[in-house]
Enzyme design. Structure first.
Site, short mmCIF file in Angstrom:
data_model
loop_
_atom_site.label_atom_id
_atom_site.label_comp_id
_atom_site.label_asym_id
_atom_site.label_seq_id
_atom_site.Cartn_x
_atom_site.Cartn_y
_atom_site.Cartn_z
N ARG A 62 0.83 -1.20 0.00
CA ARG A 62 0.00 0.00 0.00
C ARG A 62 0.87 1.26 0.00
O ARG A 62 1.89 1.32 0.71
CB ARG A 62 -0.95 0.01 1.20
CG ARG A 62 -1.92 -1.15 1.15
CD ARG A 62 -3.16 -0.97 2.00
NE ARG A 62 -3.90 -2.24 2.04
CZ ARG A 62 -4.70 -2.68 1.09
NH1 ARG A 62 -4.90 -1.96 0.00
NH2 ARG A 62 -5.30 -3.85 1.20
N ASP A 63 0.43 2.24 -0.79
CA ASP A 63 1.13 3.53 -0.82
C ASP A 63 0.99 4.19 0.55
O ASP A 63 -0.08 4.18 1.16
CB ASP A 63 0.55 4.42 -1.92
CG ASP A 63 1.45 5.59 -2.26
OD1 ASP A 63 2.03 5.59 -3.37
OD2 ASP A 63 1.58 6.52 -1.43
N ASN B 103 4.50 6.55 -13.37
CA ASN B 103 5.15 7.85 -13.56
C ASN B 103 6.59 7.60 -13.99
O ASN B 103 7.30 6.78 -13.37
CB ASN B 103 5.11 8.66 -12.27
CG ASN B 103 3.71 9.14 -11.95
OD1 ASN B 103 2.94 9.46 -12.84
ND2 ASN B 103 3.38 9.17 -10.67
N GLU C 18 9.07 10.29 -8.29
CA GLU C 18 9.83 10.62 -7.09
C GLU C 18 10.72 9.47 -6.62
O GLU C 18 11.76 9.70 -6.02
CB GLU C 18 8.88 11.01 -5.95
CG GLU C 18 8.16 12.33 -6.22
CD GLU C 18 7.18 12.70 -5.12
OE1 GLU C 18 6.93 11.86 -4.23
OE2 GLU C 18 6.67 13.84 -5.16
N VAL C 19 10.27 8.25 -6.86
CA VAL C 19 11.04 7.08 -6.44
C VAL C 19 11.53 6.38 -7.70
O VAL C 19 10.71 5.93 -8.52
CB VAL C 19 10.20 6.12 -5.57
CG1 VAL C 19 11.01 4.89 -5.20
CG2 VAL C 19 9.71 6.84 -4.29
N HIS D 218 7.67 1.32 -10.60
CA HIS D 218 6.50 0.93 -9.82
C HIS D 218 5.23 1.34 -10.56
O HIS D 218 5.16 2.42 -11.14
CB HIS D 218 6.51 1.55 -8.43
CG HIS D 218 6.67 3.04 -8.42
ND1 HIS D 218 7.89 3.65 -8.59
CD2 HIS D 218 5.77 4.05 -8.27
CE1 HIS D 218 7.75 4.95 -8.54
NE2 HIS D 218 6.46 5.24 -8.35
N HIS E 44 1.33 2.32 -10.08
CA HIS E 44 0.31 2.75 -9.12
C HIS E 44 -1.00 2.09 -9.53
O HIS E 44 -1.49 2.31 -10.64
CB HIS E 44 0.10 4.27 -9.19
CG HIS E 44 1.26 5.09 -8.74
ND1 HIS E 44 1.34 5.64 -7.47
CD2 HIS E 44 2.39 5.47 -9.37
CE1 HIS E 44 2.46 6.33 -7.36
NE2 HIS E 44 3.11 6.26 -8.50
P1 5GP Z 1 6.10 8.36 -7.88
O1 5GP Z 1 5.83 9.82 -7.62
O2 5GP Z 1 7.58 8.07 -7.90
O3 5GP Z 1 5.37 7.80 -9.07
O4 5GP Z 1 5.44 7.59 -6.66
C1 5GP Z 1 6.12 7.30 -5.48
C2 5GP Z 1 5.06 6.86 -4.49
O5 5GP Z 1 5.72 6.25 -3.39
C3 5GP Z 1 4.22 8.01 -3.92
O6 5GP Z 1 2.85 7.79 -4.23
C4 5GP Z 1 4.50 7.98 -2.42
O7 5GP Z 1 3.37 8.26 -1.63
C5 5GP Z 1 5.01 6.55 -2.22
N1 5GP Z 1 5.93 6.40 -1.12
C6 5GP Z 1 6.97 7.24 -0.80
N2 5GP Z 1 7.63 6.78 0.27
C7 5GP Z 1 7.00 5.63 0.66
C8 5GP Z 1 7.22 4.70 1.70
O8 5GP Z 1 8.14 4.80 2.51
N3 5GP Z 1 6.36 3.64 1.79
C9 5GP Z 1 5.34 3.48 0.91
N4 5GP Z 1 4.53 2.41 1.08
N5 5GP Z 1 5.09 4.34 -0.10
C10 5GP Z 1 5.93 5.40 -0.23
#
Ligand code: 5GP
Ligand code: ZN
Length: 128
Positions: A42-43, A100, A108-109, A113, A115
């Site tokens: 889960r996010d 993304n 961001e990560v 991944h 969503h």
């Molecule tokens: P991005 O913006 O890279 O597509 O999505 C990264 C997602 O990782 C975001 O929706 C954010 O809420 C989620 N996220 C960031 N840090 C953590 C974490 O420590 N644990 C979990 N489960 N989700 C995270």
């Protein structure tokens, strides 16, 4: 499934990748499904009633890199997402699956991944 009890995978020494550390059990996450090659959890900051992240356990920076290097693994990420969608009760009303990728998408990560979003009407695909 208890956190930290996911076999013998260990993040490479010195890795600072958040999702590699979740795979390794070094950072807790609410895991909803695990296969030999993928993990769904889960996010931490859900944007919909159901917001699950589906990742390959192996590190790739984004979905394009993953798909080029290992299309079979990219397919396994999709297959896991589809099973989670079913388990979360999303298949009737539908869901959104998105990757993304890069700065314009706000990634961001930098561990590939998907969503998986659903559980309520999600609105238009993009806000302008
Ligand atoms: P991005 O913006 O890279 O597509 O999505 C990264 C997602 O990782 C975001 O929706 C954010 O809420 C989620 N996220 C960031 N840090 C953590 C974490 O420590 N644990 C979990 N489960 N989700 C995270
Ligand atoms: Zn990683």
């Amino acid at each position: 499934m208890p956190d930290g009890d996911r076999g013998t995978y260990h993040a490479p020494m010195g890795t600072d990748c958040l999702f590699c550390r979740i795979v390794a059990g070094e950072i807790p996450a609410t895991i909803v499904r695990e296969t030999a090659t993928t993990l769904a959890f889960r996010d931490i900051d859900p944007k919909a009633p159901v917001h699950v992240l589906v990742i390959p356990k192996e590190h790739y920076a984004d979905v394009a890199t993953l798909a080029e290097a290992d299309p079979g693994l990219a397919g396994e990420v999709l297959a896991t997402a589809a099973v989670v969608a079913e388990e979360e009760g999303l298949t009737g009303d539908g869901f959104r699956l998105m990757f993304n990728t890069g700065p314009h998408a706000g990634q961001e990560v930098f561990h590939a991944h998907a969503h998986l979003l659903g559980g309520a009407p999600l609105g238009p695909m993009l806000c302008r």
